[in-house]
Design an enzyme around this catalytic site. Structure first.
Site, PDB file in Angstrom:
ATOM      1  N   ASP A  70       2.549   2.981   7.741  1.00 48.07           N
ATOM      2  CA  ASP A  70       1.281   2.282   7.514  1.00 48.07           C
ATOM      3  C   ASP A  70       1.471   0.899   6.904  1.00 48.07           C
ATOM      4  O   ASP A  70       1.387   0.704   5.697  1.00 48.07           O
ATOM      5  CB  ASP A  70       0.339   3.106   6.640  1.00 48.07           C
ATOM      6  CG  ASP A  70      -1.122   2.671   6.824  1.00 48.07           C
ATOM      7  OD1 ASP A  70      -1.337   1.538   7.282  1.00 48.07           O
ATOM      8  OD2 ASP A  70      -2.033   3.461   6.534  1.00 48.07           O
ATOM      9  N   ASP A 104       0.839  -1.205   0.000  1.00 49.99           N
ATOM     10  CA  ASP A 104       0.000   0.000   0.000  1.00 49.99           C
ATOM     11  C   ASP A 104       0.873   1.254   0.000  1.00 49.99           C
ATOM     12  O   ASP A 104       0.612   2.200   0.738  1.00 49.99           O
ATOM     13  CB  ASP A 104      -0.942  -0.014   1.211  1.00 49.99           C
ATOM     14  CG  ASP A 104      -2.077   0.995   1.079  1.00 49.99           C
ATOM     15  OD1 ASP A 104      -2.387   1.391  -0.062  1.00 49.99           O
ATOM     16  OD2 ASP A 104      -2.649   1.397   2.112  1.00 49.99           O
ATOM     17  N   ASN A 152       1.365   7.636   2.667  1.00 49.45           N
ATOM     18  CA  ASN A 152       2.111   6.771   3.590  1.00 49.45           C
ATOM     19  C   ASN A 152       3.607   7.067   3.608  1.00 49.45           C
ATOM     20  O   ASN A 152       4.379   6.321   4.191  1.00 49.45           O
ATOM     21  CB  ASN A 152       1.884   5.300   3.229  1.00 49.45           C
ATOM     22  CG  ASN A 152       0.464   4.853   3.557  1.00 49.45           C
ATOM     23  OD1 ASN A 152      -0.217   5.486   4.354  1.00 49.45           O
ATOM     24  ND2 ASN A 152       0.023   3.773   2.939  1.00 49.45           N
ATOM     25  N   THR A 165      -4.333   0.833  -2.626  1.00 49.41           N
ATOM     26  CA  THR A 165      -5.134   1.959  -3.098  1.00 49.41           C
ATOM     27  C   THR A 165      -5.224   1.903  -4.627  1.00 49.41           C
ATOM     28  O   THR A 165      -4.194   1.771  -5.286  1.00 49.41           O
ATOM     29  CB  THR A 165      -4.485   3.275  -2.639  1.00 49.41           C
ATOM     30  OG1 THR A 165      -4.358   3.247  -1.213  1.00 49.41           O
ATOM     31  CG2 THR A 165      -5.321   4.470  -3.046  1.00 49.41           C
ATOM     32  N   LYS A 180       1.960   4.691  -1.098  1.00 44.90           N
ATOM     33  CA  LYS A 180       1.307   5.847  -1.707  1.00 44.90           C
ATOM     34  C   LYS A 180       1.819   7.105  -1.020  1.00 44.90           C
ATOM     35  O   LYS A 180       2.475   7.037   0.027  1.00 44.90           O
ATOM     36  CB  LYS A 180      -0.216   5.740  -1.578  1.00 44.90           C
ATOM     37  CG  LYS A 180      -0.726   5.581  -0.143  1.00 44.90           C
ATOM     38  CD  LYS A 180      -2.230   5.361  -0.119  1.00 44.90           C
ATOM     39  CE  LYS A 180      -2.733   5.130   1.308  1.00 44.90           C
ATOM     40  NZ  LYS A 180      -4.190   4.893   1.338  1.00 44.90           N
TER      41      LYS A 180
END
Length: 328
Positions: free
Chosen positions: A161, A139, A144, A180, A141
């Site tokens: 995260d 994840d 994060n 995401t 992104k």
């Protein structure tokens, strides 16, 4: 003191003074707090159990996240200080006062290419460390990636995260859709649609980093939903939006790295080790600045978390020989 602090676990309140809310999300919020003994600032990630129940009455990703946070030890990965369970879950983390990278690249803000290079180099080192320790983030992104300084552009960044992260063995392929949508690799979307292939692996993180680098350099995302073409089709085709007048100001080496990370075929896509060896990142001045930032952070009490000695950042680098061995 927060008005809601009365509902926190007694052990948490005994050790920390809880202050204002720093941010909110789908499953909880992040609060500023102070360690009573040292007065150092920390961030407390509060995960609401009622909002995030998955199965067996426990949000399984919380346990995985805490397990990973306790395991990792790298200058560019967020550090855990404490963990408490009560009405909700409470993860006490080091505070990154610069906030999310997302707000640094959102228009009209724009990072210089040199700053993008410094940040991206750190992201690669962090993800390389994760992969070498059998962890796929899944994840990655802009939200994060956290910055250590609210004012200094040249600063340490930390990947955070780990709620979607996966611990795996060398031969494992993940088969759970997560992440995401804007940052999802083509093989993840193909797996969701039932295409053959058996799952996906470490290469998904390289793709997500490619999306992040694209946005940092240009100020806009490579893929976005349009009436003519849906987001999924754009990603699976590797058809990103290229605005010539913006990319005219970006070096060819940087663009080359973006293209090689946003390669649809995960086998042909650059690995993290290969990306670290890319010509764009062979910048000794940038690496010197990074080493100075690491040294400074080691002596700053608010960034230092007691525990194992951190590895020297240069120990995370790989030369061509080691890179070949890691790929075998």
């Amino acid at each position: 003191m927060s008005d809601q602090s009365m509902g926190f676990p007694p052990a948490l309140k005994e050790k920390y003074v809880i202050s204002k809310t720093l941010g909110t999300g789908a499953c909880g919020e992040v609060k500023l707090a102070f360690e009573r003994e040292t007065c150092l600032k920390v961030a407390i990630k509060i995960i609401n159990k009622k909002k995030c129940l998955l199965e067996n009455d426990r949000p399984l990703n919380v346990e995985t996240e805490v397990e990973i946070l306790k395991k990792v030890d790298h200058p560019c990965l967020i550090k855990i200080k404490d963990f408490y369970e009560g009405e909700d879950f409470y993860i006490v983390l080091e505070l990154m006062e610069g906030g999310e990278l997302f707000y640094k690249v959102r228009r009209p803000a724009k990072l210089s290419e040199e700053t993008c290079k410094l940040y991206f180099y750190q992201m690669l080192l962090a993800v390389q460390y994760l992969h070498q320790n059998g962890i796929i983030h899944r994840d990655l992104k802009l939200e994060n990636i956290l910055l250590s300084s609210p004012s200094e552009e040249k600063c340490l960044i930390k990947v955070s995260d780990f709620g979607q992260s996966k611990l795996l063995g060398e031969s494992s392929l993940m088969q759970t859709l997560c992440g995401t949508p804007d940052y999802l690799a083509p093989e993840v979307l193909r797996f969701e649609s039932g295409a053959k292939g058996g799952g996906y692996g470490r290469a998904v993180d390289a793709w997500s980093l490619g999306v992040i680098l694209f946005i940092c350099l240009s100020g806009y995302p490579p893929f976005s939903e349009t009436p003519q073409k849906c987001l999924r089709d754009q990603i699976c085709a590797g058809s990103f939006t290229f605005i010539q007048e913006i990319w005219d100001h970006v070096s060819q080496e940087a663009l080359d790295l973006v293209r090689k990370l946003l390669e649809v075929d995960p086998i042909r896509r650059l690995t993290i080790q290969e990306a670290l060896l890319h010509p764009w990142l062979q910048d000794e001045e940038m690496k010197r600045i990074f080493q100075e930032l690491v040294s400074k952070a080691e002596t700053a009490p608010n960034l230092l978390v007691k525990g194992r000695k951190r590895p020297r950042a240069e120990d995370e680098l790989v030369g061509p020989t080691k890179a070949r061995k890691l790929q075998q």
